[in-house]
Design an enzyme around this catalytic site. Structure first.
Site, mmCIF file in Angstrom:
data_model
loop_
_atom_site.group_PDB
_atom_site.id
_atom_site.type_symbol
_atom_site.label_atom_id
_atom_site.label_comp_id
_atom_site.label_asym_id
_atom_site.label_seq_id
_atom_site.Cartn_x
_atom_site.Cartn_y
_atom_site.Cartn_z
ATOM 1 N N GLY A 1 0.818 -1.212 0.000
ATOM 2 C CA GLY A 1 0.000 0.000 0.000
ATOM 3 C C GLY A 1 0.848 1.257 0.000
ATOM 4 O O GLY A 1 2.018 1.224 -0.369
ATOM 5 N N LEU B 1 0.403 3.662 -2.062
ATOM 6 C CA LEU B 1 0.754 3.536 -3.484
ATOM 7 C C LEU B 1 1.270 4.844 -4.059
ATOM 8 O O LEU B 1 0.786 5.922 -3.748
ATOM 9 C CB LEU B 1 -0.472 3.076 -4.284
ATOM 10 N N HIS C 1 4.257 1.927 -8.015
ATOM 11 C CA HIS C 1 3.226 0.881 -7.965
ATOM 12 C C HIS C 1 2.282 1.011 -9.166
ATOM 13 O O HIS C 1 1.893 0.007 -9.781
ATOM 14 C CB HIS C 1 2.393 1.006 -6.684
ATOM 15 N N ASP D 1 13.443 -3.043 -5.643
ATOM 16 C CA ASP D 1 13.774 -4.073 -4.658
ATOM 17 C C ASP D 1 14.359 -5.258 -5.428
ATOM 18 O O ASP D 1 13.744 -6.320 -5.519
ATOM 19 C CB ASP D 1 12.519 -4.469 -3.889
ATOM 20 N N VAL E 1 10.872 3.295 -10.971
ATOM 21 C CA VAL E 1 10.349 4.626 -11.305
ATOM 22 C C VAL E 1 10.994 5.623 -10.344
ATOM 23 O O VAL E 1 11.054 5.372 -9.133
ATOM 24 C CB VAL E 1 8.813 4.663 -11.182
#
Ligand code: AMP
Length: 295
Positions: free
Chosen positions: A30, A32, A36, A149, A175
């Site tokens: 979450g 976001l 995402h 990640d 991003v």
């Protein structure tokens, strides 16, 4: 609005109702942001039904980490999910995912001791376990993970292969803000001054990448980059260069030019905030090994 599924039973029932179409999955915690949203938009184009999960997974946080203060922004997350064309949001409680007496964990053993794994004991065990549970509930054909990640992506890719999960685990580029800082839900923790310094992480990684690409010795390049970050006020936890996808220390190379794909990755504190970032050199060579990285 997307359908919100709160329980594992609701998730399974929804999935049983879409049994003859392709299902794409983007797991998140979450809060976001545009990173995402990029994963969701890309997946939207590739699947019939798009599932987003929002679960701040207690099993991947250490006792001293930010589980309780991790940002939770459900209302704006739902709006982002709608804009990205999500069909279903799986938003379980910790009790749904880990009922009393829960005692089963999965562990990848080759890649997880390195990089973040060295400093966050149990973190990847929590990640591989929860993502396996999520895959079993969502039963996706494909799942996208951010290369922000990178270790998580390579661990999850290996786990899917090792355990024959039959899910295509694919990586999507990081991003970034206009100044190069990788978007992260944790960036909200940075003070104004820290935020101004933070882009130095990516600049330093880019400098190291250029040197290593042109054949400079890896250990000296890393030492110089680390010193540069520390001079600017970062407390560097690690700054390493490992071969991909096996996370081995690279042998002194034959000189400049494309070799084995490499990961240059760092974790560094700015004040109390831990930032991670990385660059992959020669990612196109991963494709030859059957590892799908989007451009
Ligand atoms: P998180 O909510 O932080 O667990 O992240 C959920 C997914 O979004 C993971 O696959 C992350 O790697 C990915 N993600 C997070 N930040 C970015 C970013 N800046 N660019 C691309 N993907 C990201």
């Amino acid at each position: 609005m997307p359908k919100v599924l709160h329980t594992t039973a609701e998730m399974r029932a929804w999935r049983n109702g879409v049994s003859h179409v392709s299902v794409g999955f983007v797991p998140t915690m979450g809060a976001l942001h545009a990173g995402h949203a990029d994963l969701l938009r890309r997946m939207r184009r590739e699947c019939d039904q798009l599932v987003l999960s929002i679960f701040v997974n207690p099993a991947q946080f250490g006792p001293q980490e930010d589980l309780t203060k991790y940002p939770r922004t459900l209302e704006s997350d739902m709006e982002a999910a709608r804009e990205c064309g999500v069909d279903a949001v799986f938003f379980p409680t910790p009790e749904q995912m880990y009922p009393p007496g829960y005692s089963t964990y999965v562990e990848e053993q080759a890649l997880t001791p390195r990089l973040c794994g060295e400093f966050r004991p149990g973190h990847f065990r929590g990640v591989t376990t929860v993502v396996l549970k999520l895959f079993n509930l969502v039963r996706p054909h494909a799942a996208y993970f951010g290369l922000k990640d990178a270790q998580q992506f390579f661990v999850l890719h290996k786990r899917a292969r090792d355990l024959d999960l039959g899910v295509s685990v694919e990586g999507v580029p990081t991003v970034r803000e206009a100044d190069g800082l990788a978007l992260s839900s944790r960036n909200v923790y940075l003070s104004g001054q820290e935020r101004a310094i933070a882009p130095a992480i990516y600049e330093t990684l880019q400098g190291a990448a250029r040197h290593i690409e042109s054949g400079a010795p890896v250990p000296a390049t890393l030492a110089e980059s680390r010193a540069r970050l520390e001079l600017q006020g970062f407390k560097v936890q690690y700054l390493e260069c490992l071969s991909l996808p096996d996370f081995q220390t690279p042998q002194p190379g034959p000189g400049p030019g494309p070799g084995k794909p490499l990961l240059i990755a760092t974790a560094a504190y700015l004040g109390a905030t831990r930032l991670i970032d990385n660059i992959i050199l020669w990612p196109e060579r991963l494709e030859e090994l059957g590892i799908k990285i989007h451009r």
